[in-house]
Design an enzyme around this catalytic site. Structure first.
Site, PDB file in Angstrom:
ATOM      1  CG  HIS A 249      -1.957  -0.878   1.097  1.00  0.00           C
ATOM      2  ND1 HIS A 249      -1.965  -2.258   1.357  1.00  0.00           N
ATOM      3  CD2 HIS A 249      -3.412  -0.641   0.765  1.00  0.00           C
ATOM      4  CE1 HIS A 249      -3.011  -2.934   1.255  1.00  0.00           C
ATOM      5  NE2 HIS A 249      -4.117  -1.930   0.730  1.00  0.00           N
TER       6      HIS A 249
ATOM      7  CE  LYS B 146      -3.638  -0.763   4.889  1.00  0.00           C
ATOM      8  NZ  LYS B 146      -4.833  -0.159   5.137  1.00  0.00           N
TER       9      LYS B 146
END
Length: 242
Positions: free
Chosen positions: A130, A134
């Protein structure tokens, strides 16, 4: 026209949800931190929450008070949050998931099917990547896929998971489910579930090119949830997979 309330309306997912609601021809509204959640719940037909675990209890209380269903896509939930969801689901319809993508929902189904048919000689690894911002790992989607694999293998993910390998960790546990988390750039979400056997390997993958896929899935889930009685639901039920 259905009125869909957005919890966390100023976040990245909140903005995407507003666009998806408009694309679906529905009416949207929302609140962010400090907003009046009870007022939003009272004025909406269904709510969608992609805010933060810390805000979940107040959001559930507002939904129960207003008797409105809610889709929860917030990740990083702890055990106590699931108790709160279970309690709220006695009074309202609640759909909670680590990923609202319809593609990921189908992927989890395929992972469960593969894990059911391949024995413990096939090592299962869940790899996710990600964007750099995140804050939780493994991702909610990775845990969702790991849980699907655990269900297929009929083991507990809590005791059968291997995470954060570093240093002299010893040999891999037979039948366990491994996790690896990568962070960088602006990746919306990449997930691979690897079944590694003797001299062969199967990889089931999903690539999220834009967070709109999660927003569109959440809108579909919200519209489906409107017709459900109080209980706790999952994304596979939206697709008729179980």
């Amino acid at each position: 026209m259905t009125s869909i309330g957005i919890i966390g309306s100023e976040g990245r997912m909140g903005v995407a949800l507003a666009a998806a609601i408009a694309q679906a021809g529905q009416q949207g509204g929302g609140v962010d931190r400090g907003g009046n959640v009870l007022k939003l719940a009272s004025e909406s037909d269904v709510l969608v929450d992609f805010s933060s675990p810390a805000a979940l209890e107040a959001t559930l209380d507002a939904c129960v008070a207003a008797q409105k269903p809610i889709v929860i896509g917030t990740t990083g939930l702890e055990e106590r949050h699931h108790y709160l969801i279970d309690d709220a689901a006695k009074d309202i319809a609640v759909l909670q998931t680590g990923n609202t993508s319809l593609g990921v929902t189908l992927l989890a189904h395929l992972v469960r099917e593969a894990a059911t048919r391949l024995d413990a000689g096939w090592d299962i690894e869940v790899v996710e990547m990600h964007h750099r911002m995140k804050v939780d790992a493994p991702s909610g989607t990775a845990l969702l896929l790991g849980q699907a694999a655990a269900e297929g293998r009929r083991i507990s993910l809590e005791t059968g998971a291997e995470r954060g390998r570093d240093g002299m960790t010893g040999a891999r546990g037979r039948g366990n489910i491994g996790f690896a988390s990568l962070r960088g750039g602006t990746v919306a979400g990449d997930h691979d579930v690897i079944f590694a056997g003797d001299e062969e390997m199967i990889t089931l993958s999903h690539r999220a090119e834009n967070r709109m896929i999660f927003a569109r899935g959440a809108v579909r889930a919200a519209l489906w949830l409107l017709n459900q009685k109080p209980d706790r639901y999952t994304m596979p039920q939206v697709l008729g997979l179980n």
